[in-house]
Design an enzyme around this catalytic site. Structure first.
Site, short mmCIF file in Angstrom:
data_model
loop_
_atom_site.label_atom_id
_atom_site.label_comp_id
_atom_site.label_asym_id
_atom_site.label_seq_id
_atom_site.Cartn_x
_atom_site.Cartn_y
_atom_site.Cartn_z
N ALA A 177 -2.10 -11.39 4.03
CA ALA A 177 -3.08 -12.47 4.26
C ALA A 177 -3.12 -13.44 3.10
O ALA A 177 -4.17 -14.00 2.79
CB ALA A 177 -4.46 -11.87 4.51
N ASN A 180 0.77 -0.61 2.73
CA ASN A 180 0.50 -1.94 3.27
C ASN A 180 1.17 -3.00 2.40
O ASN A 180 1.10 -2.96 1.17
CB ASN A 180 -1.01 -2.19 3.35
CG ASN A 180 -1.67 -1.35 4.42
OD1 ASN A 180 -1.69 -1.72 5.59
ND2 ASN A 180 -2.20 -0.20 4.03
N HIS A 237 -5.92 0.61 8.41
CA HIS A 237 -4.84 0.26 7.50
C HIS A 237 -3.87 1.41 7.25
O HIS A 237 -2.69 1.18 6.96
CB HIS A 237 -5.40 -0.22 6.16
CG HIS A 237 -5.85 -1.64 6.16
ND1 HIS A 237 -7.06 -2.02 6.70
CD2 HIS A 237 -5.28 -2.77 5.69
CE1 HIS A 237 -7.20 -3.34 6.56
NE2 HIS A 237 -6.13 -3.81 5.95
N ASP A 273 -10.77 -2.96 -0.12
CA ASP A 273 -10.09 -4.22 0.20
C ASP A 273 -10.96 -5.04 1.15
O ASP A 273 -10.47 -5.76 2.02
CB ASP A 273 -8.71 -3.97 0.82
CG ASP A 273 -7.81 -5.19 0.79
OD1 ASP A 273 -8.04 -6.07 -0.07
OD2 ASP A 273 -6.89 -5.29 1.62
#
Length: 426
Positions: free
Chosen positions: A160, A240, A275, A297
Site C-alpha cells: 500500500a 507480507n 494477513h 500495522d
C-alpha cells in the site's frame, strides 16, 4: 537489647509513596507466579530492601482479588487509528498522535512507534521534527520514536505504498539524509535489503541507534543475510510484501533459521486472521519463537466502521475486517487492535497465555533495546502494566503507566486503594 524485628510504625522523613498490590498473579520470568507487585515513583521495586533496609511498609495497598497482572503492550508498527493517519495528517499531527495514544490504552498498549509509510520528502521533513519521543501517562501511551516504513523499498513489493515516491539508495547515506532531513526522533527504518548501496546505509542507521528492519522486499535470503550482518535486526510483517517461501530459496523467511548471520533476528507478525494464515503463524512461531513480535500495522480505520479511509497518499476501503486499496485486492494495513492480535495469536498458534503476552511486550522491548526498562515486570523497570482477565480469551481490564491507572474497562472490578495510617512511636 534491641529487637531483631524492625519497627514499621514510624513514617520516614523523606519517602515517596510505595504501592503494594496484593492477592495477585504476575507474568514474570516466562511464567505466572503468585506474588505481590510493589512500585514507587513509577518503577517496579524489590520489596526486600524496602523491608529490611528502609524499614518501612507500603503506604498504599490494593487487593487485586487474584487478578492477573502483565507488562504493558508495545506496538512498533502502527500507521494510525480512530480516523487519523500519521502519514497524511501533517497539519494536525500532534492531534493525530495524541488521539491514537489515548485510544490504544483500552487495547493495553502503553508504548508505540507512530509509523510513516512511503511519502514525499517534504512529508518526512515536516513530520520527523514534530513526532517527538515522549513518556506515556494519562494523556496516552508513550511514543518510542518514529518507524519510517519507506521510501527505500522495492517497487515490486510496494503493497500500500505509492509507487511514485519509492526511492533507491545508490547515493548512500547522503540520499537518506537528503530525504529524511534528520533522524533525531526516528526509532526504526524499514528498508529493502536488495537495493544497491544498502549495506552502508544499514550500517550508518544502526550506528545512529536506529533499529533497521528488512521488508517490502523482492530480495532473496543472501540479500537478507548481508543486511543482518550489516546491522539489521528485524523483519517487517513477515510473509507480507516479500518473496514467498520457496524450498530452493526461502527468501527473507529463511533468516529465521540462517546460520550465516551474526545475530538472531526478530520479526513482526500481523495476527489479525487476514494477513497471516494460522498455519503460517504456527510455522513461524515453532521455527523461532523468541523472535516473534506482534504488530498491528493498524491504519486510520482502526476503531471505526466500514467505509473509505486514508493511509498515506492512498485511499483504502474497509469491508468487514479487511482493509484494501480502493479498486484493488491489495491489503492496506489492518484494523486490528493489539489485544485482538494477542487473542488471535494464542488461539491460532496454540501458544500459552504467557507466550502471547510476551510477544506483545517483552519481544518488542528487546527489538527496541529497551527491555531494561519496559516489556516485563522485573525490578527497576517502568511500572507500565495491565490487569487482564484470563477467564476465557484475554481481556484488558485496567491499563497502568508509571503506576497510574490510565484506563479502566466499563466492567472492570473496582480497585480500592487503602492508605496506611502512620503513628508516632514514643
Amino acid at each position: 537489647m534491641p529487637s531483631a524485628i524492625p519497627s514499621y510504625s514510624r513514617k520516614p522523613t523523606v519517602h515517596s509513596k510505595i504501592y503494594q498490590f496484593i492477592n495477585c498473579r504476575l507474568v514474570r520470568d516466562g511464567c505466572i507466579i503468585k506474588e505481590d507487585l510493589w512500585f514507587r515513583d513509577g518503577k517496579i521495586i524489590n520489596p526486600e530492601p524496602v523491608f529490611f533496609e528502609e524499614r518501612v511498609l507500603a503506604d498504599v495497598t490494593v487487593d487485586c482479588h487474584d487478578a492477573l497482572i502483565c507488562p504493558g503492550f508495545i506496538d512498533i508498527q502502527i500507521n494510525g487509528g480512530f480516523g487519523y493517519d500519521f502519514s497524511s495528517d501533517v497539519d494536525n499531527i500532534e492531534e493525530a498522535v495524541s488521539s491514537v495514544a489515548k485510544g490504544i490504552l483500552s487495547a493495553g498498549v502503553t508504548s508505540f512507534c507512530p509509523t510513516i509509510v512511503t511519502s514525499p520528502s517534504s512529508v518526512y521533513r515536516e513530520l520527523i521534527p514534530k513526532l517527538k519521543k515522549k513518556e506515556g501517562g494519562r494523556e496516552g501511551a508513550g511514543v518510542l520514536g518514529i518507524h519510517l516504513e519507506g521510501p527505500f523499498i522495492s517497487p515490486e513489493k510496494k503493497g500500500a505504498h505509492p509507487l511514485q515516491f519509492i526511492q533507491g539508495v545508490e547515493e548512500g547515506v547522503s540520499k537518506v539524509n537528503d530525504v529524511y532531513g534528520q533522524l533525531d526522533n526516528v526509532a526504526m527504518v524499514t528498508i529493502a535489503p536488495e537495493l544497491a548501496g544498502v549495506a552502508d546505509v544499514i550500517a550508518y542507521l544502526a550506528s545512529q541507534g536506529v533499529v533497521v528492519s528488512v521488508g517490502h522486499s523482492n530480495g532473496n535470503l543472501e540479500d537478507g543475510e548481508e543486511a543482518v550482518n550489516s546491522g539489521a535486526s528485524f523483519i517487517t510483517h513477515l510473509f507480507n510484501a516479500m518473496l514467498p517461501f520457496h524450498h530452493r530459496d526461502p527468501g527473507l523467511v529463511g533468516l529465521l533459521t540462517s546460520r550465516l548471520i551474526s545475530h538472531p533476528v526478530f520479526y513482526g507478525i500481523i495476527a489479525d486472521g487476514i494477513h497471516t494464515h494460522p498455519a503460517a503463524l504456527r510455522i513461524a512461531h515453532r521455527t523461532h519463537p523468541e523472535g516473534l513480535v506482534l504488530v498491528t500495522d493498524a491504519m486510520a480505520a482502526m476503531g471505526l466502521g466500514e467505509g473509505e479511509h486514508q493511509i498515506g497518499q492512498m485511499k483504502v476501503k474497509v469491508e468487514g475486517k479487511r482493509a484494501q486499496l480502493v479498486g484493488t485486492d491489495t491489503l492496506a494495513g489492518s484494523i486490528v487492535t493489539m489485544d485482538d492480535c494477542v487473542r488471535h495469536f494464542i488461539h491460532d498458534a496454540g501458544v500459552s497465555l504467557v507466550e502471547g503476552i510476551e510477544a506483545a511486550s517483552l519481544h518488542p522491548a528487546r527489538v527496541m533495546g529497551i527491555s531494561h526498562c519496559k516489556g516485563s515486570l522485573d525490578f527497576d523497570t517502568d511500572a507500565d502494566f495491565l490487569f487482564v482477565s484470563d477467564k476465557g480469551p484475554i481481556k484488558i481490564l485496567n491499563t497502568f503507566i508509571a503506576g497510574e491507572c490510565v484506563y479502566s474497562a466499563p466492567d472492570a472490578p473496582h480497585l480500592t486503594f487503602n492508605h496506611r495510617k502512620y503513628s508516632t512511636e514514643k
